[in-house]
Motif scaffolding. Structure first.
Motif, PDB file in Angstrom:
ATOM      1  N   ASP A  51       0.983  -1.081   0.062  1.00  0.00           N
ATOM      2  CA  ASP A  51      -0.096  -0.020  -0.049  1.00  0.00           C
ATOM      3  C   ASP A  51       0.847   1.216  -0.104  1.00  0.00           C
ATOM      4  OD1 ASP A  51      -2.415  -1.461   0.253  1.00  0.00           O
ATOM      5  OD2 ASP A  51      -1.905  -1.892   2.299  1.00  0.00           O
ATOM      6  N   GLY A  53       0.744   4.173  -0.970  1.00  0.00           N
ATOM      7  CA  GLY A  53       0.350   5.636  -0.706  1.00  0.00           C
ATOM      8  C   GLY A  53       0.424   5.628   0.948  1.00  0.00           C
ATOM      9  N   ALA A  54       0.027   4.623   1.581  1.00  0.00           N
ATOM     10  CA  ALA A  54      -0.036   4.802   2.942  1.00  0.00           C
ATOM     11  C   ALA A  54       1.549   4.903   3.458  1.00  0.00           C
ATOM     12  CB  ALA A  54      -0.797   3.715   3.752  1.00  0.00           C
ATOM     13  N   ILE A  55       2.355   3.916   2.772  1.00  0.00           N
ATOM     14  CA  ILE A  55       3.665   3.549   3.151  1.00  0.00           C
ATOM     15  C   ILE A  55       4.460   4.988   3.114  1.00  0.00           C
ATOM     16  CG2 ILE A  55       5.750   2.635   2.549  1.00  0.00           C
ATOM     17  CD1 ILE A  55       4.080   0.104   1.958  1.00  0.00           C
ATOM     18  N   ARG A  57       3.143   8.047   2.702  1.00  0.00           N
ATOM     19  CA  ARG A  57       2.883   9.522   3.285  1.00  0.00           C
ATOM     20  C   ARG A  57       2.854   9.147   4.625  1.00  0.00           C
ATOM     21  NH1 ARG A  57      -2.877  10.920   0.872  1.00  0.00           N
ATOM     22  NH2 ARG A  57      -2.342  13.017   0.705  1.00  0.00           N
ATOM     23  N   THR A  58       2.738   8.012   5.411  1.00  0.00           N
ATOM     24  CA  THR A  58       2.793   8.001   6.970  1.00  0.00           C
ATOM     25  C   THR A  58       4.190   7.539   7.386  1.00  0.00           C
ATOM     26  OG1 THR A  58       1.867   5.893   6.925  1.00  0.00           O
ATOM     27  CG2 THR A  58       0.344   7.339   6.792  1.00  0.00           C
ATOM     28  N   ALA A  60       5.618   4.647   7.052  1.00  0.00           N
ATOM     29  CA  ALA A  60       5.395   3.370   7.616  1.00  0.00           C
ATOM     30  C   ALA A  60       6.670   2.544   7.523  1.00  0.00           C
ATOM     31  CB  ALA A  60       4.209   2.463   7.143  1.00  0.00           C
ATOM     32  N   THR A 275     -10.606  14.211  -5.715  1.00  0.00           N
ATOM     33  CA  THR A 275     -10.903  14.820  -4.424  1.00  0.00           C
ATOM     34  C   THR A 275      -9.713  15.451  -3.874  1.00  0.00           C
ATOM     35  OG1 THR A 275     -10.412  12.918  -3.040  1.00  0.00           O
ATOM     36  CG2 THR A 275     -12.646  12.944  -4.305  1.00  0.00           C
ATOM     37  N   CYS A 277      -6.859  14.656  -2.515  1.00  0.00           N
ATOM     38  CA  CYS A 277      -6.530  14.108  -1.382  1.00  0.00           C
ATOM     39  C   CYS A 277      -5.098  14.240  -1.525  1.00  0.00           C
ATOM     40  CB  CYS A 277      -6.874  12.696  -1.241  1.00  0.00           C
ATOM     41  SG  CYS A 277      -5.857  11.614  -2.613  1.00  0.00           S
ATOM     42  N   ALA A 279      -2.567  12.197  -2.523  1.00  0.00           N
ATOM     43  CA  ALA A 279      -1.687  11.095  -2.578  1.00  0.00           C
ATOM     44  C   ALA A 279      -0.890  10.925  -3.770  1.00  0.00           C
ATOM     45  CB  ALA A 279      -2.497   9.812  -2.604  1.00  0.00           C
ATOM     46  N   ASP A 282       2.198  13.420  -3.329  1.00  0.00           N
ATOM     47  CA  ASP A 282       3.001  12.947  -2.361  1.00  0.00           C
ATOM     48  C   ASP A 282       4.012  11.764  -2.958  1.00  0.00           C
ATOM     49  OD1 ASP A 282       2.228  14.619  -0.704  1.00  0.00           O
ATOM     50  OD2 ASP A 282       1.016  13.355   0.567  1.00  0.00           O
ATOM     51  N   VAL A 320      -1.707   4.982  -6.613  1.00  0.00           N
ATOM     52  CA  VAL A 320      -2.299   5.194  -5.436  1.00  0.00           C
ATOM     53  C   VAL A 320      -3.517   6.238  -5.645  1.00  0.00           C
ATOM     54  CG1 VAL A 320       0.016   5.482  -4.209  1.00  0.00           C
ATOM     55  CG2 VAL A 320      -1.041   7.691  -5.503  1.00  0.00           C
ATOM     56  N   PRO A 322      -6.772   6.824  -5.050  1.00  0.00           N
ATOM     57  CA  PRO A 322      -8.088   6.235  -4.310  1.00  0.00           C
ATOM     58  C   PRO A 322      -9.268   6.314  -5.181  1.00  0.00           C
ATOM     59  CG  PRO A 322      -7.499   7.836  -2.656  1.00  0.00           C
ATOM     60  CD  PRO A 322      -6.826   8.160  -3.967  1.00  0.00           C
ATOM     61  N   VAL A 323      -9.237   7.150  -6.117  1.00  0.00           N
ATOM     62  CA  VAL A 323     -10.676   7.299  -6.935  1.00  0.00           C
ATOM     63  C   VAL A 323     -10.506   6.920  -8.296  1.00  0.00           C
ATOM     64  CG1 VAL A 323     -12.014   8.643  -5.151  1.00  0.00           C
ATOM     65  CG2 VAL A 323     -10.650   9.746  -6.792  1.00  0.00           C
TER      66      VAL A 323
ATOM     67  N   THR B  59      -8.438   2.412  -0.038  1.00  0.00           N
ATOM     68  CA  THR B  59      -7.551   1.998  -0.878  1.00  0.00           C
ATOM     69  C   THR B  59      -6.300   2.396  -0.156  1.00  0.00           C
ATOM     70  OG1 THR B  59      -7.535   4.250  -1.669  1.00  0.00           O
ATOM     71  CG2 THR B  59      -8.949   2.698  -2.801  1.00  0.00           C
ATOM     72  N   LYS B  60      -6.281   2.470   1.212  1.00  0.00           N
ATOM     73  CA  LYS B  60      -4.972   2.605   1.710  1.00  0.00           C
ATOM     74  C   LYS B  60      -4.016   3.982   1.290  1.00  0.00           C
ATOM     75  CE  LYS B  60      -5.807  -1.688   3.192  1.00  0.00           C
ATOM     76  NZ  LYS B  60      -6.629  -2.654   2.700  1.00  0.00           N
ATOM     77  N   CYS B  61      -4.842   4.957   0.934  1.00  0.00           N
ATOM     78  CA  CYS B  61      -4.125   6.201   0.523  1.00  0.00           C
ATOM     79  C   CYS B  61      -3.366   7.196   1.630  1.00  0.00           C
ATOM     80  CB  CYS B  61      -4.760   7.133  -0.492  1.00  0.00           C
ATOM     81  SG  CYS B  61      -6.239   8.069   0.836  1.00  0.00           S
ATOM     82  N   GLY B  62      -3.720   6.842   2.973  1.00  0.00           N
ATOM     83  CA  GLY B  62      -3.561   7.292   4.121  1.00  0.00           C
ATOM     84  C   GLY B  62      -3.724   8.779   4.308  1.00  0.00           C
ATOM     85  N   THR B  63      -4.726   9.637   3.431  1.00  0.00           N
ATOM     86  CA  THR B  63      -5.189  10.872   3.600  1.00  0.00           C
ATOM     87  C   THR B  63      -5.936  10.707   5.261  1.00  0.00           C
ATOM     88  OG1 THR B  63      -5.595  10.969   1.630  1.00  0.00           O
ATOM     89  CG2 THR B  63      -6.672  12.488   2.693  1.00  0.00           C
ATOM     90  N   LEU B  75      -3.272   3.360   9.584  1.00  0.00           N
ATOM     91  CA  LEU B  75      -3.193   2.152   8.453  1.00  0.00           C
ATOM     92  C   LEU B  75      -2.045   1.549   9.295  1.00  0.00           C
ATOM     93  CD1 LEU B  75      -3.451   4.052   5.458  1.00  0.00           C
ATOM     94  CD2 LEU B  75      -4.650   1.819   5.859  1.00  0.00           C
TER      95      LEU B  75
END
Lengths: 352, 76
Positions: A51, A53-55, A57-58, A60, A275, A277, A279, A282, A320, A322-323, B59-63, B75
């Motif tokens: 994932d 996007g999450a990795i 941005r956060t 992780a 939207t 966001c 992602a 980033d 990444v 989401p939409v 979708t795990k975008c982290g927003t 997440l």
């Protein structure tokens, strides 16, 4: 039976098989841009893109891709497909990127030191911090010419010149006055290597103790050797970090940087679906995408601004989103010829 | 990775509900801060705290994690 082994080192890992020849796939997480091309080209579905996007941005503590060592056949296709150097495949210690039998992307980035004026614009703009510019500046004293003298008999040691001097060329040795020596400073001096003959000291001196003249502006030009003002240096591009985005080429004021990208294509953002966001902004390894700022109150701007000049069509942004507002098409892939039909088919399959 | 919430940390501000790009596409009115009209969205504030309704759509975008002021959604 010979089986694959996997050695995990923090976020990086190696998948190895030792038989008559040792085949090794090494993954470097910090170089991975999350494009997912390895996942797409793997013939045995051994690679899973995380994932990202999450990795990203956060921040992780998770590896961006995962390779199932039991499925991996150590063919090296992911390594050839990787548009950066995140996956390195070696056979008996030799990288397949050095073997003619395997196809390679035709891509490069170079800075011509003969043309470069060492302004550092590329170093600042490079989204991967891959560029280092080392420069040697001329000595300031060799770019100016003039005369300066402080008449110590007139000087009252007020220290105003020292405080005003923009080049820190004047030093006054302050002291506590005594009855035997009732002065507030023991000495005052001008460092002629630092002085730029701006005459600020002369103009600010309350007792006109400073005699100074600048010759740079008039006939003194003849005193100066143009060779003394030359700026020398050298440029360095870290090939591991460089993603061939073209920022250096675009921003260079003297066309010293040349970049050859491996893919051609098209990037489209569906403004209706987006939207904002962020992602994609980033994740993009090339700073192609950004949020535009309205120039005046109430102005409606695009949701996401893109400049394809910098795009490498890796597809990380589309991964990444989401939409599903982003589409990345690769229309052309430039690679060295290979005799193997299956490899050729794989390279061609990168076109979408 | 999986979407997690800690209701004890949640202030019920609803920023995650509004920021989530998937929520907006399922129920566009959440973008205006009106709250979702349907439980089809990923998360909503219920009784003052965040609750996951359809986490499988994430979708795990982290927003959400980036905007949450109190580390109540993340997440892992």
């Amino acid at each position: 039976m010979v089986s694959n082994t996997k050695e995990v080192k923090a976020l990086d890992f190696d998948v190895t098989r030792s038989a008559e020849e040792e085949r090794k796939l090494a993954f470097k997480d910090e170089l991975c841009i999350g494009c997912g091309i390895c996942e797409k080209v793997c013939p045995v579905e051994a690679i899973e893109l995380g994932d990202i996007g999450a990795i990203v941005r956060t921040d992780a503590d998770v590896s961006k891709i995962c390779v199932d060592e039991n499925k991996c056949v150590l063919c090296g296709m992911c390594s050839v497909g990787c548009p950066v150097d995140a996956l390195e495949f070696t056979i008996d210690g030799e990288s397949i990127s050095d073997m003619d039998a395997y196809p390679q992307y035709l891509s490069s980035a170079e800075i011509d030191d003969e043309t470069c004026i060492y302004c550092k614009a590329c170093e600042t703009a490079c989204p991967r911090e891959a560029i280092t510019i080392a420069r040697e500046l001329p000595e300031r004293a060799k770019l100016v010419t003039g005369e300066i003298e402080i008449d110590k008999d007139i000087c009252i040691n007020c220290g105003i010149c020292e405080e005003m001097c923009p080049a820190d060329a004047i030093t006054m040795d302050s002291k506590i006055p005594t009855s035997a020596d009732p002065t507030v400073a023991s000495d005052i001096n001008v460092d002629k290597d630092k002085c730029v003959y701006c005459l600020i000291c002369k103009k600010s001196c309350p007792v006109d103790a400073i005699m100074a003249a600048c010759r740079s502006c008039s006939y003194g030009e003849y005193d100066l050797d143009p060779a003394d003002s030359e700026i020398t240096g050298s440029s360095f591009i870290d090939d591991d970090l460089c993603v061939r985005c073209g920022w250096c080429e675009e921003i260079c004021p003297v066309d010293a940087a040349k970049v050859k990208k491996p893919f051609k294509g098209e990037l489209t953002v569906d403004e209706d679906k987006c939207t904002t966001c962020g992602a994609c902004v980033d994740i993009c390894p090339c700073d192609v995408l950004s949020f535009p700022q309205p120039e005046e109150v109430g102005q409606i701007v695009e949701k996401v601004y893109k400049d394809e000049k910098y795009c490498i069509y890796c597809g990380a942004c589309a991964n990444v989103c989401p939409v599903e507002a982003i589409e990345v098409k690769r229309t052309d892939v430039d690679y060295t010829p290979t005799k193997s039909k299956s490899w050729k088919n794989k390279m061609e399959s990168l076109k979408t | 990775m999986e979407l997690k919430v800690e209701q004890d940390n949640c202030l019920g501000c609803g920023v995650c509900v509004v920021a989530c790009p998937v929520n907006v596409s399922i129920s566009p009115e959440v973008a205006g801060g009106h709250g979702s009209k349907t439980e089809e969205v990923i998360m909503m504030v219920e009784n003052g705290v965040i609750k996951l309704f359809s986490p499988e759509k994430c979708t795990k975008c982290g927003t959400c994690q980036m905007f949450c002021p109190t580390d109540a959604i993340w997440l892992e």
